[in-house]
Write a protein that holds these residues in place. Sequence first.
Motif, mmCIF file in Angstrom:
data_model
loop_
_atom_site.group_PDB
_atom_site.id
_atom_site.type_symbol
_atom_site.label_atom_id
_atom_site.label_comp_id
_atom_site.label_asym_id
_atom_site.label_seq_id
_atom_site.Cartn_x
_atom_site.Cartn_y
_atom_site.Cartn_z
ATOM 1 N N PRO A 1 -9.411 -0.529 -5.980
ATOM 2 C CA PRO A 1 -8.344 0.099 -6.774
ATOM 3 C C PRO A 1 -7.575 -0.869 -7.672
ATOM 4 C CG PRO A 1 -8.338 0.951 -4.540
ATOM 5 C CD PRO A 1 -9.281 -0.206 -4.551
ATOM 6 N N PRO A 2 -7.148 -2.063 -7.193
ATOM 7 C CA PRO A 2 -6.448 -2.971 -8.116
ATOM 8 C C PRO A 2 -7.294 -3.400 -9.304
ATOM 9 C CG PRO A 2 -6.062 -3.635 -5.845
ATOM 10 C CD PRO A 2 -7.145 -2.590 -5.821
ATOM 11 N N MET A 3 -8.623 -3.437 -9.142
ATOM 12 C CA MET A 3 -9.486 -3.798 -10.254
ATOM 13 C C MET A 3 -9.683 -2.624 -11.211
ATOM 14 S SD MET A 3 -13.521 -4.890 -10.236
ATOM 15 C CE MET A 3 -13.985 -3.218 -9.766
ATOM 16 N N LEU A 4 -9.870 -1.417 -10.663
ATOM 17 C CA LEU A 4 -10.189 -0.264 -11.501
ATOM 18 C C LEU A 4 -8.982 0.334 -12.206
ATOM 19 C CD1 LEU A 4 -12.839 1.722 -9.410
ATOM 20 C CD2 LEU A 4 -13.204 0.189 -11.335
ATOM 21 N N ASN A 5 -7.803 0.235 -11.599
ATOM 22 C CA ASN A 5 -6.632 0.898 -12.187
ATOM 23 C C ASN A 5 -6.371 0.479 -13.630
ATOM 24 O OD1 ASN A 5 -6.275 2.283 -9.821
ATOM 25 N ND2 ASN A 5 -4.606 1.018 -9.069
ATOM 26 N N PRO A 6 -6.281 -0.817 -13.945
ATOM 27 C CA PRO A 6 -6.046 -1.175 -15.353
ATOM 28 C C PRO A 6 -7.207 -0.809 -16.267
ATOM 29 C CG PRO A 6 -6.506 -3.146 -14.051
ATOM 30 C CD PRO A 6 -6.324 -2.008 -13.086
ATOM 31 N N ILE A 7 -8.451 -0.837 -15.735
ATOM 32 C CA ILE A 7 -9.600 -0.448 -16.553
ATOM 33 C C ILE A 7 -9.534 1.036 -16.893
ATOM 34 C CG2 ILE A 7 -12.111 -0.226 -16.578
ATOM 35 C CD1 ILE A 7 -12.264 -2.685 -14.795
ATOM 36 N N ILE A 8 -9.235 1.860 -15.894
ATOM 37 C CA ILE A 8 -9.163 3.307 -16.115
ATOM 38 C C ILE A 8 -8.059 3.639 -17.111
ATOM 39 C CG2 ILE A 8 -8.609 5.514 -15.024
ATOM 40 C CD1 ILE A 8 -9.972 4.427 -12.473
ATOM 41 N N LEU B 1 -7.892 9.001 -6.655
ATOM 42 C CA LEU B 1 -9.090 9.083 -5.819
ATOM 43 C C LEU B 1 -9.559 7.703 -5.377
ATOM 44 C CD1 LEU B 1 -11.101 11.867 -7.692
ATOM 45 C CD2 LEU B 1 -9.825 12.066 -5.544
ATOM 46 N N THR B 2 -9.529 6.709 -6.293
ATOM 47 C CA THR B 2 -9.986 5.370 -5.923
ATOM 48 C C THR B 2 -9.069 4.712 -4.904
ATOM 49 O OG1 THR B 2 -8.788 4.368 -7.795
ATOM 50 C CG2 THR B 2 -11.088 4.987 -8.155
ATOM 51 N N PHE B 3 -7.834 5.178 -4.802
ATOM 52 C CA PHE B 3 -6.908 4.597 -3.825
ATOM 53 C C PHE B 3 -6.974 5.321 -2.487
ATOM 54 C CE2 PHE B 3 -2.716 4.615 -1.745
ATOM 55 C CZ PHE B 3 -2.548 3.259 -1.533
ATOM 56 N N TYR B 4 -6.827 6.645 -2.491
ATOM 57 C CA TYR B 4 -6.678 7.365 -1.238
ATOM 58 C C TYR B 4 -7.974 7.475 -0.442
ATOM 59 C CZ TYR B 4 -1.908 8.724 -2.328
ATOM 60 O OH TYR B 4 -0.570 8.693 -2.595
ATOM 61 N N VAL B 5 -9.091 7.670 -1.101
ATOM 62 C CA VAL B 5 -10.346 7.870 -0.364
ATOM 63 C C VAL B 5 -10.690 6.645 0.495
ATOM 64 C CG1 VAL B 5 -12.825 8.226 -0.582
ATOM 65 C CG2 VAL B 5 -11.250 9.595 -1.955
ATOM 66 N N SER C 1 0.841 -1.199 0.000
ATOM 67 C CA SER C 1 0.000 0.000 0.000
ATOM 68 C C SER C 1 0.877 1.250 0.000
ATOM 69 C CB SER C 1 -0.923 0.009 1.216
ATOM 70 O OG SER C 1 -1.850 -1.045 1.169
ATOM 71 N N THR C 2 1.952 1.224 0.789
ATOM 72 C CA THR C 2 2.880 2.348 0.818
ATOM 73 C C THR C 2 3.608 2.494 -0.511
ATOM 74 O OG1 THR C 2 3.209 1.963 3.190
ATOM 75 C CG2 THR C 2 4.812 3.366 2.088
ATOM 76 N N ILE C 3 4.004 1.371 -1.105
ATOM 77 C CA ILE C 3 4.659 1.416 -2.417
ATOM 78 C C ILE C 3 3.721 2.009 -3.453
ATOM 79 C CG2 ILE C 3 5.541 -0.021 -4.297
ATOM 80 C CD1 ILE C 3 6.676 -1.906 -2.148
ATOM 81 N N GLU C 4 2.456 1.601 -3.435
ATOM 82 C CA GLU C 4 1.493 2.126 -4.403
ATOM 83 C C GLU C 4 1.320 3.629 -4.251
ATOM 84 O OE1 GLU C 4 -2.998 1.116 -6.057
ATOM 85 O OE2 GLU C 4 -1.660 -0.409 -5.268
ATOM 86 N N SER C 5 1.284 4.104 -3.017
ATOM 87 C CA SER C 5 1.179 5.538 -2.793
ATOM 88 C C SER C 5 2.386 6.262 -3.367
ATOM 89 C CB SER C 5 1.051 5.817 -1.294
ATOM 90 O OG SER C 5 0.909 7.201 -1.042
ATOM 91 N N GLY C 6 3.570 5.694 -3.194
ATOM 92 C CA GLY C 6 4.774 6.298 -3.755
ATOM 93 C C GLY C 6 4.761 6.312 -5.272
ATOM 94 N N ILE C 7 4.196 5.278 -5.878
ATOM 95 C CA ILE C 7 4.095 5.233 -7.338
ATOM 96 C C ILE C 7 3.216 6.371 -7.845
ATOM 97 C CG2 ILE C 7 3.259 3.876 -9.297
ATOM 98 C CD1 ILE C 7 3.995 1.357 -7.681
ATOM 99 N N PHE C 8 2.146 6.677 -7.130
ATOM 100 C CA PHE C 8 1.283 7.779 -7.542
ATOM 101 C C PHE C 8 2.028 9.109 -7.503
ATOM 102 C CE2 PHE C 8 -2.453 5.051 -6.070
ATOM 103 C CZ PHE C 8 -2.724 4.645 -7.369
ATOM 104 N N VAL C 9 2.904 9.274 -6.518
ATOM 105 C CA VAL C 9 3.723 10.494 -6.475
ATOM 106 C C VAL C 9 4.653 10.552 -7.682
ATOM 107 C CG1 VAL C 9 5.439 11.779 -5.152
ATOM 108 C CG2 VAL C 9 3.615 10.574 -3.953
ATOM 109 N N ALA C 10 5.284 9.416 -8.002
ATOM 110 C CA ALA C 10 6.184 9.371 -9.157
ATOM 111 C C ALA C 10 5.430 9.665 -10.451
ATOM 112 C CB ALA C 10 6.854 8.000 -9.228
ATOM 113 N N MET C 11 4.222 9.138 -10.581
ATOM 114 C CA MET C 11 3.426 9.382 -11.788
ATOM 115 C C MET C 11 2.986 10.841 -11.866
ATOM 116 S SD MET C 11 1.169 5.862 -11.771
ATOM 117 C CE MET C 11 0.566 5.913 -13.455
#
Length: 332
Positions: free
Chosen positions: A304-311, A269-273, A128-138
Amino acid sequence: MRETSFCIKFGHLAPFSMSVSNTTYFSNPSHFILLGIPGLEAAHVWISIPFCSMYTITLLGNFTILFIVKMDSSLHEPMYYFLCMLAFTDLVLSTSSIPKMLSIFCFNSREIGFNACLAQLYFIHSFSTIESGIFVAMAFDRYVAICHPLRHSTILNNHTVAKISLAVVLRGVILSLPYPFLVRHWPYCRTNIIPYTQCEHMDVVRLACADIRVSSYYGLFDIIGMTGVDVFFIAVSYIQILRAIFHLPTKEARLKTFGTCTSHICVILTFYVPTVFSSLAARFGYNIPQHLETLLANVYLLVPPMLNPIIYGVRTKQIRDRLIRLVTQNVT
């Protein structure tokens, strides 16, 4: 039964409300019992159907993203490297919890070993922490691409992307290391029942017969250090992006440029909320019904893991076009 219920909800207060003679302490229980969704046991089999469907979509979607980026050399750019990291992280995050969740719903397999519980909570928190960091990088990638387009390939070269990726992974790994050690440190009461579908840090330490303020404070520090700081940097990046967009000469150019950011905003939004809401509910939501709190705790592991690739598949033209070509080639 009353003592068990009391210890589940107020595990860290149990030693102060029960006499020493009536309390059995053990440092490492051999296993925990995951109740699933308390109050909805009769519907567990039916609940497993949408959960299993969402997990299947998660696997197919994220593996498709990884495959498309690997096969198409034109997608070997920083944005898609980070997207591959996100897809891999989502696969690990969902796989660390959902299979056990489904075994509870379908086969009533509620027992989980102590070490397996520690491993599960570590993977959930670290990725979860790694995913949050990836969003910052993106977000940083979008900032450079829009605000400094001529310098994008110079600023975000392969060497820089590798260093950012390593920093994101190391931060997640290191920040989450104290969790299993804190869980192992505390002595536990007679109950080993966790009224949830997975092991998470606060859910487990609530069962401890000790003052767990250290665990609670570290969890809050991690939330602030992860969510607070990451959201701050993402917000700063998008403030600069919006300023650059508003300075574009035409409305069409503004809409087209902003459209390149909408997929990233949606996955953020789908991750942090749900993540923030679930973390706060676990600590302060004493008036929230147990089954609702458990369902909310599952949202950020499922949705979030389901929606991310769809989005990204729908909103990113390069991935969408490559997927269409791949499908049409297989059909013909």
